[in-house]
Design an enzyme around this catalytic site. Structure first.
Site, PDB file in Angstrom:
ATOM      1  N   ASN A   1     -10.230  -2.502  -6.431  1.00 27.05           N
ATOM      2  CA  ASN A   1      -9.159  -2.118  -7.308  1.00 27.05           C
ATOM      3  C   ASN A   1     -10.508  -1.874  -8.141  1.00 27.05           C
ATOM      4  O   ASN A   1     -10.252  -0.641  -9.174  1.00 27.05           O
ATOM      5  CB  ASN A   1      -8.055  -2.319  -7.260  1.00 27.05           C
ATOM      6  CG  ASN A   1      -7.483  -1.987  -5.761  1.00 27.05           C
ATOM      7  OD1 ASN A   1      -6.581  -3.254  -5.854  1.00 27.05           O
ATOM      8  ND2 ASN A   1      -7.580  -0.977  -5.343  1.00 27.05           N
TER       9      ASN A   1
ATOM     10  N   SER B   1      -8.117  -4.854   4.819  1.00 30.00           N
ATOM     11  CA  SER B   1      -8.246  -4.896   3.151  1.00 30.00           C
ATOM     12  C   SER B   1      -8.918  -6.247   2.797  1.00 30.00           C
ATOM     13  O   SER B   1      -8.536  -6.091   2.132  1.00 30.00           O
ATOM     14  CB  SER B   1      -7.103  -3.915   2.833  1.00 30.00           C
ATOM     15  OG  SER B   1      -7.048  -2.593   3.373  1.00 30.00           O
TER      16      SER B   1
ATOM     17  N   GLU C   1       1.259 -13.143  11.755  1.00 27.47           N
ATOM     18  CA  GLU C   1       1.613 -11.845  12.651  1.00 27.47           C
ATOM     19  C   GLU C   1       1.255 -10.983  11.506  1.00 27.47           C
ATOM     20  O   GLU C   1       2.337 -11.249  10.795  1.00 27.47           O
ATOM     21  CB  GLU C   1       3.769 -12.619  13.061  1.00 27.47           C
ATOM     22  CG  GLU C   1       3.653 -13.491  14.604  1.00 27.47           C
ATOM     23  CD  GLU C   1       2.899 -12.961  15.510  1.00 27.47           C
ATOM     24  OE1 GLU C   1       2.762 -12.028  16.326  1.00 27.47           O
ATOM     25  OE2 GLU C   1       2.593 -14.269  16.160  1.00 27.47           O
TER      26      GLU C   1
ATOM     27  N   ARG D   1      -0.306   9.130  -9.737  1.00 27.23           N
ATOM     28  CA  ARG D   1      -0.683   8.249  -8.984  1.00 27.23           C
ATOM     29  C   ARG D   1       0.010   6.780  -9.945  1.00 27.23           C
ATOM     30  O   ARG D   1       0.640   6.195  -9.327  1.00 27.23           O
ATOM     31  CB  ARG D   1      -2.201   7.627  -8.515  1.00 27.23           C
ATOM     32  CG  ARG D   1      -2.918   8.720  -7.922  1.00 27.23           C
ATOM     33  CD  ARG D   1      -4.030   8.166  -7.812  1.00 27.23           C
ATOM     34  NE  ARG D   1      -4.322   7.181  -7.524  1.00 27.23           N
ATOM     35  CZ  ARG D   1      -4.176   6.723  -5.755  1.00 27.23           C
ATOM     36  NH1 ARG D   1      -3.758   7.648  -5.143  1.00 27.23           N
ATOM     37  NH2 ARG D   1      -4.588   5.017  -5.305  1.00 27.23           N
TER      38      ARG D   1
ATOM     39  N   ARG E   1       2.100  -5.343   6.345  1.00 35.80           N
ATOM     40  CA  ARG E   1       1.681  -3.670   4.834  1.00 35.80           C
ATOM     41  C   ARG E   1       2.052  -2.752   4.915  1.00 35.80           C
ATOM     42  O   ARG E   1       2.608  -1.863   6.127  1.00 35.80           O
ATOM     43  CB  ARG E   1       0.203  -3.362   6.034  1.00 35.80           C
ATOM     44  CG  ARG E   1      -0.679  -2.934   5.421  1.00 35.80           C
ATOM     45  CD  ARG E   1      -1.697  -2.876   4.855  1.00 35.80           C
ATOM     46  NE  ARG E   1      -2.734  -1.846   4.931  1.00 35.80           N
ATOM     47  CZ  ARG E   1      -3.699  -1.464   4.297  1.00 35.80           C
ATOM     48  NH1 ARG E   1      -4.543  -2.749   4.546  1.00 35.80           N
ATOM     49  NH2 ARG E   1      -4.469  -0.458   3.616  1.00 35.80           N
TER      50      ARG E   1
ATOM     51  N   ASP F   1       0.734  -1.042   0.137  1.00 32.09           N
ATOM     52  CA  ASP F   1       0.032  -0.063  -0.210  1.00 32.09           C
ATOM     53  C   ASP F   1       0.929   1.112   0.026  1.00 32.09           C
ATOM     54  O   ASP F   1       2.125   1.170   0.880  1.00 32.09           O
ATOM     55  CB  ASP F   1      -0.861  -0.055   1.264  1.00 32.09           C
ATOM     56  CG  ASP F   1      -1.938   1.261   1.203  1.00 32.09           C
ATOM     57  OD1 ASP F   1      -2.523   1.349   0.004  1.00 32.09           O
ATOM     58  OD2 ASP F   1      -2.478   1.519   2.265  1.00 32.09           O
ATOM     59  N   GLY F   2       0.532   2.767  -0.538  1.00 33.51           N
ATOM     60  CA  GLY F   2       1.084   4.110  -0.150  1.00 33.51           C
ATOM     61  C   GLY F   2       1.596   4.500  -1.817  1.00 33.51           C
ATOM     62  O   GLY F   2       1.892   5.488  -1.669  1.00 33.51           O
TER      63      GLY F   2
ATOM     64  N   GLY G   1      -0.016   5.229  -4.285  1.00 33.62           N
ATOM     65  CA  GLY G   1      -0.764   6.562  -4.752  1.00 33.62           C
ATOM     66  C   GLY G   1      -0.751   8.049  -4.129  1.00 33.62           C
ATOM     67  O   GLY G   1      -0.068   8.827  -4.802  1.00 33.62           O
TER      68      GLY G   1
HETATM   69  C1  FPP Z   1      -2.076   0.098  -4.023  1.00 35.83           C
HETATM   70  O1  FPP Z   1      -1.977   1.026  -3.274  1.00 35.83           O
HETATM   71  C2  FPP Z   1      -1.875  -0.613  -4.387  1.00 35.83           C
HETATM   72  C3  FPP Z   1      -1.831  -0.989  -5.572  1.00 35.83           C
HETATM   73  C4  FPP Z   1      -3.865  -1.176  -5.791  1.00 35.83           C
HETATM   74  C5  FPP Z   1      -1.921  -1.836  -6.148  1.00 35.83           C
HETATM   75  C6  FPP Z   1      -0.226  -2.812  -5.960  1.00 35.83           C
HETATM   76  C7  FPP Z   1       1.094  -3.190  -7.124  1.00 35.83           C
HETATM   77  C8  FPP Z   1       1.912  -3.141  -7.333  1.00 35.83           C
HETATM   78  C9  FPP Z   1       2.798  -1.564  -7.055  1.00 35.83           C
HETATM   79  C10 FPP Z   1       2.761  -3.935  -8.401  1.00 35.83           C
HETATM   80  C11 FPP Z   1       2.087  -3.672  -9.817  1.00 35.83           C
HETATM   81  C12 FPP Z   1       1.218  -4.137 -10.051  1.00 35.83           C
HETATM   82  C13 FPP Z   1       0.887  -5.127 -10.409  1.00 35.83           C
HETATM   83  C14 FPP Z   1      -0.600  -6.093 -10.954  1.00 35.83           C
HETATM   84  C15 FPP Z   1       2.020  -6.473 -10.810  1.00 35.83           C
HETATM   85  P1  FPP Z   1      -2.665   2.347  -3.281  1.00 35.83           P
HETATM   86  O2  FPP Z   1      -2.410   2.923  -4.462  1.00 35.83           O
HETATM   87  O3  FPP Z   1      -4.103   2.396  -2.917  1.00 35.83           O
HETATM   88  O4  FPP Z   1      -2.145   3.245  -2.875  1.00 35.83           O
HETATM   89  P2  FPP Z   1      -2.575   5.093  -1.722  1.00 35.83           P
HETATM   90  O5  FPP Z   1      -3.094   4.075  -0.563  1.00 35.83           O
HETATM   91  O6  FPP Z   1      -1.743   5.345  -1.738  1.00 35.83           O
HETATM   92  O7  FPP Z   1      -3.018   5.503  -2.940  1.00 35.83           O
END
Ligand code: FPP
Length: 251
Positions: A67, A195, A206, A32, A187, A19-20, A22
């Site tokens: 998503n 989530s 853990e 993003r 996470r 996560d993170g 964006g």
């Molecule tokens: C959540 O962060 C992350 C995702 C929705 C995608 C995670 C995938 C990758 C980093 C790898 C590339 C992709 C694939 C499919 C191999 P967020 O966008 O919610 O971040 P935020 O909470 O800061 O908005």
């Protein structure tokens, strides 16, 4: 570099909520989508790092069912990144003896991506060094619902009796019953939520969270998480004394 890690206590299965990305991008005033591109670099580094550290199973939450509701351009870019990963990394994945699996309702992905995921799973099926699991179009509740549906179908066909269903049989109907429950869930992104990830499987997992945004996460941060894990006492509902072998005799 990570001499303090005890090799005999490397978690067998590590799952990660990446996560993170964006927020990482927004803080830099870039899109993003740029964040997800950098997130893919972190993913590459962590797959390599986990393999080097002797992790047996690595499950990455790459795309959740929720998503799908993101702006179309972002969804398309995530699909493109997955497609790109499967093209560019598959040779290294093979060289490192990594077996690829996927969990989730992947039929919702673009057909070309589904075909590529299936081909990668097939090509890597005999690899034995590490299993890399992509959670794609994945939801923990949906997984439980899908298992319940499958059990109902078997009951309707007279293959199974309702009263015979126990936790073991239920778990055998999840997306990939060959994957053990995660020992450690990481996470990133400074949030303290599960989530909808691996809801059934994380009963005794853990949990480790970090304020690092996913694009900044690298192997040393994975080592840090494993060190934290190695300092925990996993009791699985027992007392500390029981787990440490002291035994209180009346359990
Ligand atoms: C959540 O962060 C992350 C995702 C929705 C995608 C995670 C995938 C990758 C980093 C790898 C590339 C992709 C694939 C499919 C191999 P967020 O966008 O919610 O971040 P935020 O909470 O800061 O908005």
């Amino acid at each position: 570099m990570h001499g303090r890690l005890r090799p005999e206590q490397i978690p067998r299965h590590v799952a990660i909520i990446m996560d993170g990305s964006g927020r990482w991008a927004e803080r830099r005033g870039i899109s993003r989508i740029e964040g997800h591109r950098e997130g893919l670099e972190a993913l590459r580094a962590v797959v390599r790092g986990a393999h080097e550290l002797g992790v047996g199973f690595l499950t990455l939450y790459a795309f959740s069912l929720e998503n799908w509701n993101r702006p179309k351009a972002e969804v398309n870019e995530l699909m493109r990144l997955l497609d790109h990963y499967l093209d560019v990394e598959i040779d290294e994945v093979m060289r490192n003896g990594i077996r690829l699996r996927s969990i989730g309702r992947i039929d919702r992905l673009p057909p070309a991506v589904v075909a590529k995921v299936r081909a990668a799973v097939e090509r890597t099926r005999d690899n034995r060094e590490m299993v890399l699991v992509f959670a794609l179009s994945y939801g923990g509740r949906a997984e439980i619902v899908d298992a319940a549906r499958e059990l109902c179908r078997e009951a309707e066909l007279g293959k199974i009796e309702a009263n015979s269903i126990d936790e073991k049989i239920f778990a055998a109907h999840l997306y990939d019953p060959d994957i053990p429950d995660p020992d450690l869930l990481i996470r990133t992104g400074a949030e303290l939520r599960v989530s909808n990830f691996l809801l059934w499987q994380i009963a005794y997992t853990e949990i480790y969270t970090t304020d690092l945004m996913w694009p900044d996460f690298r192997k040393p941060d994975l080592v840090e998480a494993l060190l934290d894990y190695q300092g925990r006492e996993r009791r699985f509902g027992l007392t500390g004394e029981q787990v440490r072998g002291g035994g209180d005799g009346d359990a």
